[in-house]
Design an enzyme around this catalytic site. Structure first.
Site, PDB file in Angstrom:
ATOM      1  N   ASP A   1      -7.861  -4.265  -0.766  1.00  0.00           N
ATOM      2  CA  ASP A   1      -8.364  -4.549  -2.108  1.00  0.00           C
ATOM      3  C   ASP A   1      -8.283  -6.034  -2.451  1.00  0.00           C
ATOM      4  O   ASP A   1      -9.113  -6.547  -3.205  1.00  0.00           O
ATOM      5  CB  ASP A   1      -7.574  -3.748  -3.151  1.00  0.00           C
ATOM      6  CG  ASP A   1      -7.742  -2.249  -2.983  1.00  0.00           C
ATOM      7  OD1 ASP A   1      -8.902  -1.810  -2.886  1.00  0.00           O
ATOM      8  OD2 ASP A   1      -6.733  -1.527  -2.922  1.00  0.00           O
TER       9      ASP A   1
ATOM     10  N   HIS B   1       0.849  -1.193   0.000  1.00  0.00           N
ATOM     11  CA  HIS B   1       0.000   0.000   0.000  1.00  0.00           C
ATOM     12  C   HIS B   1       0.877   1.231   0.000  1.00  0.00           C
ATOM     13  O   HIS B   1       1.961   1.250   0.598  1.00  0.00           O
ATOM     14  CB  HIS B   1      -0.915   0.015   1.231  1.00  0.00           C
ATOM     15  CG  HIS B   1      -2.035   1.000   1.133  1.00  0.00           C
ATOM     16  ND1 HIS B   1      -1.882   2.328   1.463  1.00  0.00           N
ATOM     17  CD2 HIS B   1      -3.328   0.852   0.729  1.00  0.00           C
ATOM     18  CE1 HIS B   1      -3.033   2.957   1.276  1.00  0.00           C
ATOM     19  NE2 HIS B   1      -3.926   2.104   0.832  1.00  0.00           N
TER      20      HIS B   1
END
Length: 434
Positions: free
Chosen positions: A366, A308
């Site tokens: 995600d 991330h």
């Protein structure tokens, strides 16, 4: 808020500028460089605004190194365990958790605003049958400004509140209409006796020819996903809403701009890319080959859903969603799906691989959200729309905060110009071929 000063001396001119150091409640201090151009004749250079604090905010705090995410000071883990999306929405919009009465009144207000104007609903018939749902949602949200002239005075606090309730209430209805248009089914109207996520599932999957009963497991999973996606500080789409909103445009246009920004595969489309990656890998036996490709800098293959931009440790949302992911797959009987089986094997192998562990490339939110949406029967093209429904609450909270700030100014980033210097116009007949 000024705690100390940072002295900046220009080696070329000898001029010294005092830059106030501002401290927040928690997190890194920031240098106030607002006067640096006036004093030194220079701008700061920060491509993609990676180390620039573009505003002051009281809404969300992230510590990427420690894996911390706070909504109005509350850890997202506690909210995910004990709260609901409607309660979190109230928290983000109003700054405090609601009392029982406030929660009831807020939910009732949202329920009363779920329907959209019939003329607006007919807009969907103008889209091609295979139009991307995000294109439809972005366009219809922008069109809402043509229907509510009575309550778009951004300087009126009551108008701002009405807008906030309307957009949060109507986004699921708009999203469901986009889905129904895509699959060629009749639009399903909202049922105000249902809770927020149950109502959305009903509008997505019910058909007029038979009764539809919402699966409580699906509703719970969706509610949790919406909590985890509700806000994430000054991300690309939130910053887009703030920048558009800083012009004084009507709020529906600002939210539409946020929807468009979220559509990008590097932002809201990442969970859709995860499933595309899993399909590319194909089988469990292919995982080692693709992991080797992910480590190879000359390869174009990327391991989607891992790592991330902000979190340099495990994404705190991923820890929560991982548990609900396994629970959903088990309770809905989807564990035998080859794609889900592949995802779980990839997760297990990557978490033990020294290359990914040492680089802290852990599965992020995600990676799991796409798997859950798919297990709930939501088409892949709708994944980013789901994200938009949840993130709308955060967008609105930031827009409200910005508009209420007496010091608000129109956003105006600067640049480092590297083009041609001044030159004179040459008539076409005299121009030389390069």
């Amino acid at each position: 808020m000024t705690a100390k000063n940072f002295e900046l001396k220009n080696p070329n001119t000898g001029l010294t500028t005092s830059l106030p150091v501002r401290s927040g409640t928690i997190g890194p201090d920031v240098l106030d460089i607002s006067n640096i151009n006036r004093d030194q004749g220079v701008f700061s250079f920060d491509p993609a605004f990676g180390v620039t604090a573009s505003c002051e905010s009281k809404i969300t705090y992230i510590d990427g190194d420690a894996g911390i995410l706070l909504y109005r000071g509350y850890p997202v883990e506690e909210l995910a365990e004990k709260s609901s999306f409607m309660e979190v929405a109230y928290l983000l919009l109003y700054g405090e958790l609601p009392t029982v009465r406030q929660a009831q009144e807020f939910s009732a207000s949202i329920s009363r605003h779920t329907m959209i104007n019939e003329s607006l609903l007919r807009f969907f018939h103008g889209f091609h049958h295979n139009a991307h749902p995000m294109a439809m949602v972005s366009a219809v949200v922008a069109s809402m400004s043509a229907f509510y002239h009575d309550s778009t005075d951004i300087h009126d606090p009551r108008h701002r509140e009405i807008f906030a309730h309307r957009i949060v209430a109507k986004l699921p209805t708009i999203a469901a209409a986009a889905h129904k248009h895509s699959v060629g089914q009749p639009f399903v109207y909202p049922r105000n006796e249902l809770a927020y996520c149950s109502n959305m599932l009903s509008m997505f999957f019910a058909v007029p020819c038979e009764d539809y009963e919402v699966n409580p497991v699906a509703a719970k999973a969706l509610d949790l996903l919406f909590i985890l996606h509700a806000d994430h500080e000054q991300n690309a789409s939130t910053s887009t809403v703030r920048l558009a909103g800083s012009t004084g445009t009507n709020p529906y246009a600002a939210i539409s701009a946020g929807v468009a920004a979220l559509w990008g595969p590097a932002h809201g489309g990442a969970n859709e890319a995860v499933l595309a990656m899993l399909e590319q890998i194909g089988t469990v036996d292919n995982i080692p080959k693709y992991l080797a490709m992910a480590k190879d800098k000359s390869s174009h293959f990327r391991l989607m859903g891992f790592g991330h931009r902000v979190y340099k440790n495990f994404d705190p949302r991923a820890k929560i969603i991982r548990e609900i992911c396994h629970e959903v797959l088990a309770k809905l009987g989807r564990n035998d799906n080859p794609l889900f089986e592949l995802a779980l094997h990839l997760e297990e192998i990557a978490l033990k691989d020294e290359y990914f562990v040492s680089r802290k490339l852990y599965p992020n939110v995600d990676f799991y959200s796409g798997i859950i949406y798919s297990a709930l029967g939501i088409p892949r093209s709708m994944f980013t729309v789901m994200f938009a429904i949840a993130r709308t609450v955060g967008w609105v909270a930031h827009w409200l905060e910005m508009i209420a700030d007496p010091g608000m100014r129109i956003g105006r980033p600067r640049q480092l110009y590297t083009g041609a210097a001044r030159r004179d116009y040459v008539p076409a007949a005299l121009r030389k071929t390069a």
